[in-house]
Structures are given as C-alpha cells and as structure tokens.
Design a protein around this motif. Structure first.
Motif, mmCIF file in Angstrom:
data_model
loop_
_atom_site.group_PDB
_atom_site.id
_atom_site.type_symbol
_atom_site.label_atom_id
_atom_site.label_comp_id
_atom_site.label_asym_id
_atom_site.label_seq_id
_atom_site.Cartn_x
_atom_site.Cartn_y
_atom_site.Cartn_z
ATOM 1 N N THR A 235 0.831 -1.226 0.000
ATOM 2 C CA THR A 235 0.000 0.000 0.000
ATOM 3 C C THR A 235 0.859 1.268 0.000
ATOM 4 O O THR A 235 0.321 2.352 -0.146
ATOM 5 C CB THR A 235 -0.902 0.035 1.239
ATOM 6 O OG1 THR A 235 -0.079 -0.108 2.407
ATOM 7 C CG2 THR A 235 -1.914 -1.101 1.193
ATOM 8 N N ASP B 127 -2.520 2.588 -13.820
ATOM 9 C CA ASP B 127 -3.446 2.293 -12.721
ATOM 10 C C ASP B 127 -3.059 0.964 -12.088
ATOM 11 O O ASP B 127 -2.865 -0.032 -12.780
ATOM 12 C CB ASP B 127 -4.888 2.220 -13.250
ATOM 13 C CG ASP B 127 -5.935 2.154 -12.145
ATOM 14 O OD1 ASP B 127 -5.653 2.650 -11.029
ATOM 15 O OD2 ASP B 127 -7.034 1.613 -12.385
ATOM 16 N N HIS C 51 -3.951 -2.349 -9.886
ATOM 17 C CA HIS C 51 -5.135 -3.153 -9.570
ATOM 18 C C HIS C 51 -5.400 -3.067 -8.070
ATOM 19 O O HIS C 51 -4.472 -3.030 -7.257
ATOM 20 C CB HIS C 51 -4.900 -4.611 -9.982
ATOM 21 C CG HIS C 51 -6.160 -5.409 -10.092
ATOM 22 N ND1 HIS C 51 -6.824 -5.881 -8.975
ATOM 23 C CD2 HIS C 51 -6.878 -5.815 -11.162
ATOM 24 C CE1 HIS C 51 -7.900 -6.555 -9.360
ATOM 25 N NE2 HIS C 51 -7.956 -6.522 -10.691
ATOM 26 N N THR C 52 -6.686 -3.033 -7.699
ATOM 27 C CA THR C 52 -7.023 -2.830 -6.283
ATOM 28 C C THR C 52 -6.750 -4.056 -5.419
ATOM 29 O O THR C 52 -6.379 -3.925 -4.255
ATOM 30 C CB THR C 52 -8.507 -2.433 -6.140
ATOM 31 O OG1 THR C 52 -9.296 -3.341 -6.910
ATOM 32 C CG2 THR C 52 -8.747 -1.032 -6.624
ATOM 33 N N THR C 53 -6.909 -5.265 -5.974
ATOM 34 C CA THR C 53 -6.668 -6.470 -5.169
ATOM 35 C C THR C 53 -5.372 -7.177 -5.555
ATOM 36 O O THR C 53 -4.624 -7.621 -4.690
ATOM 37 C CB THR C 53 -7.847 -7.453 -5.283
ATOM 38 O OG1 THR C 53 -8.145 -7.676 -6.661
ATOM 39 C CG2 THR C 53 -9.071 -6.904 -4.585
ATOM 40 N N SER D 184 -2.258 -6.333 -6.236
ATOM 41 C CA SER D 184 -1.611 -5.030 -6.118
ATOM 42 C C SER D 184 -0.300 -4.888 -6.889
ATOM 43 O O SER D 184 0.219 -3.784 -7.022
ATOM 44 C CB SER D 184 -1.359 -4.711 -4.636
ATOM 45 O OG SER D 184 -0.641 -5.773 -4.031
ATOM 46 N N TYR E 199 -8.061 2.162 -16.501
ATOM 47 C CA TYR E 199 -8.846 2.034 -15.268
ATOM 48 C C TYR E 199 -9.207 0.568 -15.061
ATOM 49 O O TYR E 199 -9.936 -0.013 -15.860
ATOM 50 C CB TYR E 199 -10.111 2.897 -15.421
ATOM 51 C CG TYR E 199 -11.053 2.947 -14.234
ATOM 52 C CD1 TYR E 199 -11.002 4.002 -13.339
ATOM 53 C CD2 TYR E 199 -12.012 1.954 -14.037
ATOM 54 C CE1 TYR E 199 -11.889 4.076 -12.272
ATOM 55 C CE2 TYR E 199 -12.900 2.015 -12.972
ATOM 56 C CZ TYR E 199 -12.829 3.083 -12.095
ATOM 57 O OH TYR E 199 -13.707 3.153 -11.044
ATOM 58 N N TRP E 200 -8.676 -0.046 -13.994
ATOM 59 C CA TRP E 200 -9.039 -1.432 -13.664
ATOM 60 C C TRP E 200 -10.492 -1.517 -13.237
ATOM 61 O O TRP E 200 -10.991 -0.625 -12.550
ATOM 62 C CB TRP E 200 -8.177 -1.957 -12.514
ATOM 63 C CG TRP E 200 -6.778 -2.332 -12.880
ATOM 64 C CD1 TRP E 200 -5.636 -1.658 -12.534
ATOM 65 C CD2 TRP E 200 -6.335 -3.487 -13.616
ATOM 66 N NE1 TRP E 200 -4.528 -2.311 -13.030
ATOM 67 C CE2 TRP E 200 -4.930 -3.433 -13.693
ATOM 68 C CE3 TRP E 200 -7.014 -4.550 -14.235
ATOM 69 C CZ2 TRP E 200 -4.184 -4.402 -14.360
ATOM 70 C CZ3 TRP E 200 -6.265 -5.514 -14.893
ATOM 71 C CH2 TRP E 200 -4.864 -5.435 -14.953
ATOM 72 N N ARG F 12 -13.457 -2.210 -10.993
ATOM 73 C CA ARG F 12 -13.607 -2.273 -9.524
ATOM 74 C C ARG F 12 -14.820 -3.100 -9.114
ATOM 75 O O ARG F 12 -15.084 -3.295 -7.951
ATOM 76 C CB ARG F 12 -13.781 -0.864 -8.953
ATOM 77 C CG ARG F 12 -12.508 -0.186 -8.482
ATOM 78 C CD ARG F 12 -11.721 0.402 -9.600
ATOM 79 N NE ARG F 12 -10.690 1.320 -9.117
ATOM 80 C CZ ARG F 12 -9.678 1.731 -9.864
ATOM 81 N NH1 ARG F 12 -9.550 1.297 -11.108
ATOM 82 N NH2 ARG F 12 -8.797 2.572 -9.394
ATOM 83 N N LYS G 81 -17.341 -5.991 -8.227
ATOM 84 C CA LYS G 81 -17.173 -7.327 -7.664
ATOM 85 C C LYS G 81 -18.447 -8.131 -7.908
ATOM 86 O O LYS G 81 -19.389 -8.063 -7.140
ATOM 87 C CB LYS G 81 -16.900 -7.231 -6.160
ATOM 88 C CG LYS G 81 -15.699 -6.358 -5.807
ATOM 89 C CD LYS G 81 -14.714 -7.126 -4.975
ATOM 90 C CE LYS G 81 -13.493 -6.365 -4.536
ATOM 91 N NZ LYS G 81 -13.087 -5.198 -5.217
ATOM 92 N N LYS H 33 -18.182 9.603 -4.401
ATOM 93 C CA LYS H 33 -18.350 8.258 -3.838
ATOM 94 C C LYS H 33 -19.522 8.179 -2.862
ATOM 95 O O LYS H 33 -19.970 7.104 -2.517
ATOM 96 C CB LYS H 33 -17.072 7.834 -3.126
ATOM 97 C CG LYS H 33 -15.924 7.614 -4.089
ATOM 98 C CD LYS H 33 -14.675 7.149 -3.397
ATOM 99 C CE LYS H 33 -13.571 6.915 -4.416
ATOM 100 N NZ LYS H 33 -12.302 6.550 -3.795
#
Length: 225
Positions: free
Chosen positions: A1, A48, A50-52, A54, A97-98, A100, A102, A209
């Motif tokens: 992070t 960008d 990736h959120t998971t 990483s 942009y990955w 997001r 789920k 958001k």
C-alpha cells in the motif's frame, strides 16, 4: 500500500515517437530512489494499479498501445501488451482504469482505456493475450443548425478521461471538445446524456463516492464544475 507508480513521457509530441518512456515505482518509505524501474518503447500517458492484485499495473502509451506489468518481475517485460495495429488505439491513451466491480459472474480480470481516437475499450486478461472489446465510440455532438453541413463529416470525439459511478453501470467520458458524455452499461453502452460543461478539453472527471448523482470535472478552460 505504500507503493506509488509514476509514468514518464514527453509532451514534445513532434519528437515523442522517437522517445521511449519510463515507469518508476517509489516506496513512501524511501522516496529518494525508485524500487522498480521499467523502460517502455513509448511515452507513458496513464497508469493504474489493480485494487486487489496489487502488483499488477496497467499502462496506456503515447503510441496507442496498452500493457500490463507485474512490477515485481525483474525483466521489465510486460506480461500482456496490445501491439496488434488492428485492435490497439491509434492515438495516445489518456486514461486506463481497472474494473472495480465485484460480481460473482466476473471471473475475468479486465481494465478499460480511453484514447484521442474516440474509443473506450475493455481489455480482458486471458491466458496468453489481451482480448479487446469495444465499449463505446464517442460520437461528436452536432448542433441542430449544423446538422445539414455536418452530415457529410463523420467523426468521433477525442476521449480524454472517464470514470465509473459507484454502481459501475454508469460512466462519464470527458472529451477534447469539452463536452462530457454519460453512458450506461445497462443499455449496451448507449449515450444517455451529454453535458456541455466546458468549452475546452476536459482533463479529468470523478464521481462522488457518497452521492451517486454527482460528479466533478476539470478542464483546460481553467474551470472546475
């Protein structure tokens, strides 16, 4: 992070085709020297994480190609790239942009890209290649009075930026002409609405958001709306 990726390219577009680019990943614990350095064939316009997953970084280039890097890979070679001239963008890729979202049904890992060539594209990471799916072509908005004169001129609006709403079915795209176009995946990515917010290029758009009906835009005309 604590990893920050920085893309380097040249805004001297007359000579940019001759210059490569760089991706440098810095740790906030030590910002004096990058942890990873990746050389690219073309200038880097967007990236960008990736959120998971990483360590996966998708990158948009000046020459219209997109690539995916595993930043821990010491070779510096992308694990996926779109070099096929029949599917890759023909102009600089201003944002990647990955996904997001789920969803249970979504087993694929994919990202989106937008380019000055007027296309928003979805890229799916398959076993050994990037599969390209066109999401939308950005049609130029023509005033009613100009329709007769413009009927012979068919063109696409250059895409600069985009963002997905929290429900991820809706997304907005900012264009070089300044208009912001709203689309919905629920209706086969058809144009829902066009906002004439700016009279110069829209550089960034961001959904709120916490309030699903509000988004923010900024433009080369020095305004934020």
């Amino acid at each position: 992070t604590d990893l920050v990726a920085v893309g380097y390219g040249s805004y001297d577009f007359a000579n940019a085709s001759q210059n490569g680019g760089l991706i440098c990943c810095f740790s906030l614990k030590n910002t004096s020297h990058p942890e990873y350095i990746i050389e690219t064939d073309s200038g880097v316009m967007s990236l960008d994480f990736h959120t998971t997953h990483s360590s996966l970084l998708c990158v948009g280039m000046y020459d219209g190609s997109v690539s995916v890097y595993e930043v821990r890979n010491k070779s510096g070679v992308p694990i996926y790239t779109s070099s096929d001239p029949t599917v890759k963008h023909t102009d600089p890729v201003w944002q990647v942009y990955w996904n997001r979202e789920k969803k249970e049904a979504d087993k694929d890992i994919f990202f989106y890209s937008v380019s000055s060539d007027g296309r928003v594209t979805k890229w799916i990471l398959s076993k050994n290649e990037l599969i390209c799916e066109e999401v939308v072509e950005l049609k130029l908005k023509v005033d009613r009075e100009d329709k007769e004169t413009a009927s012979s001129l068919v063109g696409l609006a250059g895409g600069c930026c985009f963002d997905f709403a929290q429900d991820t079915n809706s997304f907005v795209v900012g264009t070089e002409e300044g208009s912001i176009q709203s689309y919905s995946n629920s209706y086969n990515s058809t144009l829902q609405r066009s906002f004439q917010g700016h009279h110069m290029a829209t550089y960034a758009v961001r959904w709120n958001k916490f309030h699903p009906d509000v988004f923010l835009s900024c433009s080369a005309d020095w305004t934020v709306k």
